[in-house]
Scaffold this motif. Sequence first.
Motif, mmCIF file in Angstrom:
data_model
loop_
_atom_site.group_PDB
_atom_site.id
_atom_site.type_symbol
_atom_site.label_atom_id
_atom_site.label_comp_id
_atom_site.label_asym_id
_atom_site.label_seq_id
_atom_site.Cartn_x
_atom_site.Cartn_y
_atom_site.Cartn_z
ATOM 1 N N SER A 72 0.824 -1.208 0.000
ATOM 2 C CA SER A 72 0.000 0.000 0.000
ATOM 3 C C SER A 72 0.860 1.261 0.000
ATOM 4 C CB SER A 72 -0.928 0.010 1.215
ATOM 5 O OG SER A 72 -0.169 -0.026 2.421
ATOM 6 N N ALA A 73 2.091 1.155 0.505
ATOM 7 C CA ALA A 73 2.981 2.314 0.533
ATOM 8 C C ALA A 73 3.446 2.703 -0.862
ATOM 9 C CB ALA A 73 4.194 2.025 1.417
ATOM 10 N N CYS A 74 3.266 1.813 -1.828
ATOM 11 C CA CYS A 74 3.725 2.076 -3.186
ATOM 12 C C CYS A 74 2.573 2.374 -4.131
ATOM 13 C CB CYS A 74 4.521 0.883 -3.702
ATOM 14 S SG CYS A 74 6.016 0.556 -2.742
ATOM 15 N N GLN A 75 1.405 2.659 -3.596
ATOM 16 C CA GLN A 75 0.310 3.110 -4.451
ATOM 17 C C GLN A 75 0.647 4.496 -4.994
ATOM 18 O OE1 GLN A 75 -2.266 1.247 -5.218
ATOM 19 N NE2 GLN A 75 -1.865 -0.409 -3.780
ATOM 20 N N PRO A 76 0.209 4.820 -6.197
ATOM 21 C CA PRO A 76 0.511 6.154 -6.746
ATOM 22 C C PRO A 76 -0.172 7.250 -5.951
ATOM 23 C CG PRO A 76 -1.093 5.013 -8.121
ATOM 24 C CD PRO A 76 -0.594 4.000 -7.128
ATOM 25 N N GLN A 77 0.435 8.414 -5.944
ATOM 26 C CA GLN A 77 -0.159 9.562 -5.280
ATOM 27 C C GLN A 77 -1.417 10.001 -6.024
ATOM 28 O OE1 GLN A 77 0.970 11.006 -2.379
ATOM 29 N NE2 GLN A 77 2.355 9.235 -2.354
ATOM 30 N N PRO A 78 -2.363 10.645 -5.311
ATOM 31 C CA PRO A 78 -3.553 11.164 -6.003
ATOM 32 C C PRO A 78 -3.142 12.117 -7.123
ATOM 33 C CG PRO A 78 -3.837 11.271 -3.619
ATOM 34 C CD PRO A 78 -2.408 10.902 -3.858
ATOM 35 N N PHE A 112 -1.703 -5.713 -14.204
ATOM 36 C CA PHE A 112 -1.280 -4.398 -13.701
ATOM 37 C C PHE A 112 -2.475 -3.451 -13.686
ATOM 38 C CE2 PHE A 112 -0.585 -4.512 -18.265
ATOM 39 C CZ PHE A 112 -1.127 -3.319 -18.721
ATOM 40 N N ASP A 113 -2.365 -2.412 -12.884
ATOM 41 C CA ASP A 113 -3.322 -1.311 -12.892
ATOM 42 C C ASP A 113 -2.727 -0.157 -13.678
ATOM 43 O OD1 ASP A 113 -5.211 -2.629 -11.320
ATOM 44 O OD2 ASP A 113 -4.316 -1.913 -9.453
ATOM 45 N N VAL A 114 -3.569 0.574 -14.377
ATOM 46 C CA VAL A 114 -3.102 1.743 -15.132
ATOM 47 C C VAL A 114 -4.083 2.887 -14.914
ATOM 48 C CG1 VAL A 114 -4.256 0.959 -17.256
ATOM 49 C CG2 VAL A 114 -2.409 2.645 -17.385
ATOM 50 N N ARG A 115 -3.517 4.081 -14.699
ATOM 51 C CA ARG A 115 -4.322 5.294 -14.584
ATOM 52 C C ARG A 115 -3.891 6.264 -15.677
ATOM 53 N NH1 ARG A 115 -3.580 8.357 -9.127
ATOM 54 N NH2 ARG A 115 -1.707 9.152 -10.163
ATOM 55 N N VAL A 116 -4.851 6.732 -16.451
ATOM 56 C CA VAL A 116 -4.592 7.706 -17.513
ATOM 57 C C VAL A 116 -5.241 9.027 -17.116
ATOM 58 C CG1 VAL A 116 -4.783 8.217 -19.963
ATOM 59 C CG2 VAL A 116 -4.639 5.837 -19.206
ATOM 60 N N TRP A 134 0.949 0.454 -11.903
ATOM 61 C CA TRP A 134 1.339 -0.107 -10.606
ATOM 62 C C TRP A 134 0.622 -1.441 -10.405
ATOM 63 C CZ3 TRP A 134 -2.645 3.159 -11.264
ATOM 64 C CH2 TRP A 134 -3.798 2.992 -10.508
ATOM 65 N N ASN A 135 0.833 -2.051 -9.232
ATOM 66 C CA ASN A 135 0.232 -3.348 -8.926
ATOM 67 C C ASN A 135 0.585 -4.361 -10.013
ATOM 68 O OD1 ASN A 135 -1.225 -5.104 -7.318
ATOM 69 N ND2 ASN A 135 -3.190 -4.597 -8.254
ATOM 70 N N PHE A 136 1.849 -4.345 -10.413
ATOM 71 C CA PHE A 136 2.315 -5.160 -11.530
ATOM 72 C C PHE A 136 2.881 -6.484 -11.033
ATOM 73 C CE2 PHE A 136 5.906 -6.508 -14.174
ATOM 74 C CZ PHE A 136 5.287 -6.642 -15.414
ATOM 75 N N ILE A 253 10.601 4.886 -3.927
ATOM 76 C CA ILE A 253 9.480 5.473 -3.208
ATOM 77 C C ILE A 253 9.030 4.493 -2.132
ATOM 78 C CG2 ILE A 253 8.717 6.871 -5.161
ATOM 79 C CD1 ILE A 253 6.580 4.822 -5.726
ATOM 80 N N GLY A 254 8.265 4.980 -1.187
ATOM 81 C CA GLY A 254 7.844 4.141 -0.077
ATOM 82 C C GLY A 254 8.814 4.246 1.076
ATOM 83 N N ALA A 255 8.990 3.160 1.798
ATOM 84 C CA ALA A 255 9.871 3.152 2.961
ATOM 85 C C ALA A 255 11.325 3.308 2.539
ATOM 86 C CB ALA A 255 9.687 1.857 3.748
#
Length: 281
Positions: A72-78, A112-116, A134-136, A253-255
């Motif tokens: 969850s720490a590596c989810q993309p920022q809004p 994977f998830d993709v946001r455009v 992400w979520n690859f 990114i992340g921890a």
Amino acid sequence: MKLLIVQGLGTIILISLLTFSCQNEADKSELPQSVQNFSQDQFREFFHKVNAQFKMGNALSTRGIIPPQFSSACQPQPPATGLTCATAHIVRTVNLPPNLTCPVCTTATVGFDVRVCWVIPPGSTVPTYSFTFWNFGLAGLSPDCETCIFNLPGHGGDVVLDQMSYQASLIVESDYVSPWVNTWHPPCVNNSYYSSDFVRQTCYRWCINLSNFEISQITCGDKCCQRTRTFCWEPLPVPDGTIRISPPAFQSIGASNCGIITLTCNGLQLPCDDRPCGIVP
């Protein structure tokens, strides 16, 4: 009689021209080419059209890979204010270059998830797009590839899986962004480009279980690597043009580290691996 024949030929030619013209209009893309007629509905229509080309079978083998649990720490920022976005989950089977250790490993199924996101910059007449992946994770391999991996000594299988995963991430990113570039042609000469971020987990270990022929990528921390590439349109060679892709830039990114976590694989207690953030050779 000659007059009737001439009139008849003229009518046939006119009908043919009208039919050809209508067909050309029907073949034209319905995508708007300027801000005056671009809308949210048209963006979503193209978004779904592209996604439909990528959703394919989930697995190549009845054995195979358990997809990793993404941190969850590596989810993309809004997305930034002012952007309009849409998100989808994609399952895609890709063709890979032959692996030197396992030449039979030429296909892989990935998820994977993709946001455009899109925005029309001030002074521009067309949208600018950005992409986030992400979520690859690998979701399936061919039986011959699995057999090769299971027969490798030591951590040979880990190396092949990392190489395949990285190559697949490059391919699915390029394949997904290309339709947008081919449609809107962001010009390289004007330093216009579409930016793409690809986030991959780096705190994990591969577990190759020889008792049940199962491969799993066990996530063991909150650290990820973000790879950024840009895509733009180069009008040469004529007439088709080509897509120019920048060299990748990387950032963690992340921890700050993977943490001290012990996981179990084949009955053994193993420490968490902190993978480097960069190109996988």
